[in-house]
Design a protein around this motif. Sequence first.
Motif, PDB file in Angstrom:
ATOM      1  N   LYS A  84      34.023  44.958  49.829  1.00 19.36           N
ATOM      2  CA  LYS A  84      35.125  43.529  49.395  1.00 19.36           C
ATOM      3  C   LYS A  84      34.450  42.516  48.641  1.00 19.36           C
ATOM      4  O   LYS A  84      35.492  42.331  47.171  1.00 19.36           O
ATOM      5  CB  LYS A  84      35.157  43.064  50.388  1.00 19.36           C
ATOM      6  CG  LYS A  84      36.078  43.654  50.762  1.00 19.36           C
ATOM      7  CD  LYS A  84      36.932  43.200  53.108  1.00 19.36           C
ATOM      8  CE  LYS A  84      37.915  44.255  53.479  1.00 19.36           C
ATOM      9  NZ  LYS A  84      38.530  43.969  54.718  1.00 19.36           N
ATOM     10  N   ARG A  85      33.085  42.426  48.446  1.00 19.19           N
ATOM     11  CA  ARG A  85      32.740  40.828  47.969  1.00 19.19           C
ATOM     12  C   ARG A  85      32.551  41.934  46.170  1.00 19.19           C
ATOM     13  O   ARG A  85      32.753  40.719  45.937  1.00 19.19           O
ATOM     14  CB  ARG A  85      31.549  40.494  48.385  1.00 19.19           C
ATOM     15  CG  ARG A  85      30.638  39.763  47.505  1.00 19.19           C
ATOM     16  CD  ARG A  85      28.995  39.325  47.785  1.00 19.19           C
ATOM     17  NE  ARG A  85      28.476  40.623  47.846  1.00 19.19           N
ATOM     18  CZ  ARG A  85      27.654  41.586  48.472  1.00 19.19           C
ATOM     19  NH1 ARG A  85      26.970  41.021  48.870  1.00 19.19           N
ATOM     20  NH2 ARG A  85      26.962  42.770  47.708  1.00 19.19           N
ATOM     21  N   ASP A  86      32.021  43.459  46.762  1.00 18.84           N
ATOM     22  CA  ASP A  86      32.055  42.967  44.816  1.00 18.84           C
ATOM     23  C   ASP A  86      33.426  44.169  43.958  1.00 18.84           C
ATOM     24  O   ASP A  86      33.726  43.161  43.074  1.00 18.84           O
ATOM     25  CB  ASP A  86      31.123  45.165  44.817  1.00 18.84           C
ATOM     26  CG  ASP A  86      30.053  44.824  45.444  1.00 18.84           C
ATOM     27  OD1 ASP A  86      29.519  43.849  45.130  1.00 18.84           O
ATOM     28  OD2 ASP A  86      29.262  46.138  45.461  1.00 18.84           O
ATOM     29  N   LYS A  87      34.472  43.979  44.823  1.00 21.42           N
ATOM     30  CA  LYS A  87      35.657  44.108  44.414  1.00 21.42           C
ATOM     31  C   LYS A  87      35.979  42.656  43.578  1.00 21.42           C
ATOM     32  O   LYS A  87      36.731  42.280  43.188  1.00 21.42           O
ATOM     33  CB  LYS A  87      37.086  44.435  45.444  1.00 21.42           C
ATOM     34  CG  LYS A  87      38.346  44.572  44.799  1.00 21.42           C
ATOM     35  CD  LYS A  87      39.335  45.686  45.736  1.00 21.42           C
ATOM     36  CE  LYS A  87      40.629  45.599  44.812  1.00 21.42           C
ATOM     37  NZ  LYS A  87      41.280  45.593  46.034  1.00 21.42           N
ATOM     38  N   LEU A  88      36.178  41.390  44.545  1.00 25.47           N
ATOM     39  CA  LEU A  88      36.422  39.889  44.097  1.00 25.47           C
ATOM     40  C   LEU A  88      35.658  39.554  42.956  1.00 25.47           C
ATOM     41  O   LEU A  88      35.515  39.171  41.905  1.00 25.47           O
ATOM     42  CB  LEU A  88      36.046  39.550  45.005  1.00 25.47           C
ATOM     43  CG  LEU A  88      37.152  38.947  46.052  1.00 25.47           C
ATOM     44  CD1 LEU A  88      36.282  37.773  47.423  1.00 25.47           C
ATOM     45  CD2 LEU A  88      38.441  38.528  45.342  1.00 25.47           C
ATOM     46  N   ARG A  89      34.306  39.766  43.153  1.00 34.77           N
ATOM     47  CA  ARG A  89      33.314  39.246  42.260  1.00 34.77           C
ATOM     48  C   ARG A  89      33.722  40.463  40.653  1.00 34.77           C
ATOM     49  O   ARG A  89      33.217  38.967  39.813  1.00 34.77           O
ATOM     50  CB  ARG A  89      32.023  39.355  41.903  1.00 34.77           C
ATOM     51  CG  ARG A  89      31.736  38.938  43.590  1.00 34.77           C
ATOM     52  CD  ARG A  89      30.468  38.714  43.476  1.00 34.77           C
ATOM     53  NE  ARG A  89      29.614  37.728  44.465  1.00 34.77           N
ATOM     54  CZ  ARG A  89      28.686  38.271  45.088  1.00 34.77           C
ATOM     55  NH1 ARG A  89      27.181  38.871  44.537  1.00 34.77           N
ATOM     56  NH2 ARG A  89      28.208  37.189  46.014  1.00 34.77           N
ATOM     57  N   GLN A  90      34.186  41.577  40.876  1.00 35.20           N
ATOM     58  CA  GLN A  90      34.756  42.210  39.516  1.00 35.20           C
ATOM     59  C   GLN A  90      36.004  41.227  39.215  1.00 35.20           C
ATOM     60  O   GLN A  90      36.299  41.305  38.148  1.00 35.20           O
ATOM     61  CB  GLN A  90      34.877  43.331  39.653  1.00 35.20           C
ATOM     62  CG  GLN A  90      36.144  44.637  38.690  1.00 35.20           C
ATOM     63  CD  GLN A  90      34.125  44.394  37.239  1.00 35.20           C
ATOM     64  OE1 GLN A  90      32.750  44.634  37.551  1.00 35.20           O
ATOM     65  NE2 GLN A  90      35.003  44.166  35.952  1.00 35.20           N
ATOM     66  N   GLU A  91      37.046  41.334  39.861  1.00 33.04           N
ATOM     67  CA  GLU A  91      37.693  40.176  39.285  1.00 33.04           C
ATOM     68  C   GLU A  91      37.635  39.073  39.075  1.00 33.04           C
ATOM     69  O   GLU A  91      38.409  38.957  37.728  1.00 33.04           O
ATOM     70  CB  GLU A  91      38.778  40.119  40.622  1.00 33.04           C
ATOM     71  CG  GLU A  91      40.019  41.570  40.733  1.00 33.04           C
ATOM     72  CD  GLU A  91      40.816  41.298  41.914  1.00 33.04           C
ATOM     73  OE1 GLU A  91      41.619  40.203  42.149  1.00 33.04           O
ATOM     74  OE2 GLU A  91      40.635  41.505  43.016  1.00 33.04           O
ATOM     75  N   ILE A 135      36.694  35.574  34.480  1.00 39.82           N
ATOM     76  CA  ILE A 135      35.928  34.570  33.394  1.00 39.82           C
ATOM     77  C   ILE A 135      36.036  35.673  31.596  1.00 39.82           C
ATOM     78  O   ILE A 135      36.079  34.663  30.623  1.00 39.82           O
ATOM     79  CB  ILE A 135      34.458  34.750  33.740  1.00 39.82           C
ATOM     80  CG1 ILE A 135      34.872  33.810  35.178  1.00 39.82           C
ATOM     81  CG2 ILE A 135      33.650  34.296  32.932  1.00 39.82           C
ATOM     82  CD1 ILE A 135      33.554  33.841  36.062  1.00 39.82           C
ATOM     83  N   GLN A 136      36.060  37.026  31.698  1.00 36.52           N
ATOM     84  CA  GLN A 136      36.126  37.034  30.190  1.00 36.52           C
ATOM     85  C   GLN A 136      37.425  36.942  29.675  1.00 36.52           C
ATOM     86  O   GLN A 136      37.195  36.718  28.374  1.00 36.52           O
ATOM     87  CB  GLN A 136      36.280  38.536  30.371  1.00 36.52           C
ATOM     88  CG  GLN A 136      34.493  38.471  31.095  1.00 36.52           C
ATOM     89  CD  GLN A 136      33.419  38.877  29.576  1.00 36.52           C
ATOM     90  OE1 GLN A 136      33.172  38.489  28.970  1.00 36.52           O
ATOM     91  NE2 GLN A 136      31.880  37.902  30.516  1.00 36.52           N
ATOM     92  N   SER A 137      38.187  36.976  29.959  1.00 43.07           N
ATOM     93  CA  SER A 137      39.828  36.942  29.485  1.00 43.07           C
ATOM     94  C   SER A 137      39.999  34.746  28.918  1.00 43.07           C
ATOM     95  O   SER A 137      40.315  34.932  28.453  1.00 43.07           O
ATOM     96  CB  SER A 137      40.554  36.933  30.138  1.00 43.07           C
ATOM     97  OG  SER A 137      40.673  35.747  31.091  1.00 43.07           O
ATOM     98  N   GLY A 138      38.938  34.271  29.905  1.00 37.44           N
ATOM     99  CA  GLY A 138      39.032  32.588  28.784  1.00 37.44           C
ATOM    100  C   GLY A 138      37.405  32.754  27.900  1.00 37.44           C
ATOM    101  O   GLY A 138      37.574  31.353  26.983  1.00 37.44           O
ATOM    102  N   LYS A 139      36.729  33.420  27.734  1.00 35.92           N
ATOM    103  CA  LYS A 139      35.595  33.706  26.672  1.00 35.92           C
ATOM    104  C   LYS A 139      35.715  33.547  25.061  1.00 35.92           C
ATOM    105  O   LYS A 139      37.242  34.751  25.105  1.00 35.92           O
ATOM    106  CB  LYS A 139      33.950  34.500  26.822  1.00 35.92           C
ATOM    107  CG  LYS A 139      33.982  33.781  27.945  1.00 35.92           C
ATOM    108  CD  LYS A 139      32.421  35.411  28.314  1.00 35.92           C
ATOM    109  CE  LYS A 139      31.586  34.056  29.516  1.00 35.92           C
ATOM    110  NZ  LYS A 139      29.922  35.379  29.636  1.00 35.92           N
ATOM    111  N   GLY A 140      35.668  32.771  24.295  1.00 37.97           N
ATOM    112  CA  GLY A 140      35.299  32.885  23.380  1.00 37.97           C
ATOM    113  C   GLY A 140      36.743  32.954  23.073  1.00 37.97           C
ATOM    114  O   GLY A 140      37.219  33.066  21.274  1.00 37.97           O
ATOM    115  N   VAL A 141      37.714  32.441  23.612  1.00 38.29           N
ATOM    116  CA  VAL A 141      39.103  32.782  23.406  1.00 38.29           C
ATOM    117  C   VAL A 141      39.729  30.759  23.021  1.00 38.29           C
ATOM    118  O   VAL A 141      38.914  29.676  24.084  1.00 38.29           O
ATOM    119  CB  VAL A 141      40.718  32.708  25.011  1.00 38.29           C
ATOM    120  CG1 VAL A 141      42.109  32.696  23.748  1.00 38.29           C
ATOM    121  CG2 VAL A 141      40.138  34.390  24.561  1.00 38.29           C
TER     122      VAL A 141
END
Length: 152
Positions: free
Chosen positions: A68-75, A80-86
Amino acid sequence: MKKAYLLTALLLLLSLPVALAQAQAKAQGDRSNEKIEAARIAHITTRLNLSPEQAQKFWPVYNEYAGKRDKLRQEHRTIIQSGKGVELGNEDARKYISEHLRMEREEAALDEEYYGRKLLSVLEPRQVVQLMHAEHEFKKMLLDRLKERRAN
């Protein structure tokens, strides 16, 4: 018509090495993940000094938590990636902040559920604290080894 078949066959033949390389890389990554997982299990088992009975009860609960933790961290990484460099406008930035904080709350709630209740039902409180330290130590050990590899 023959040219189309010939072109298709040629494209398939040319793409075969790429597909094989991707499959090999995935298999190598899977082996690395298996090695890391085995080392993590050994580290935690040693640090917690689990009895066989405790280990039998502990690992299913811990693996459920870790999944469950890994799934949350992937989300969270995706957000985070969606906000980088934009270049975000103010409204998008507010949404980004809100999503980030929501994910932080979800991860804290998961920790509370498992560390505060479920793991305490199979471990002694001192072992739960040792687990927290063991996880931190293992993560630090992995990062140190990664730094070593990159330096060499």
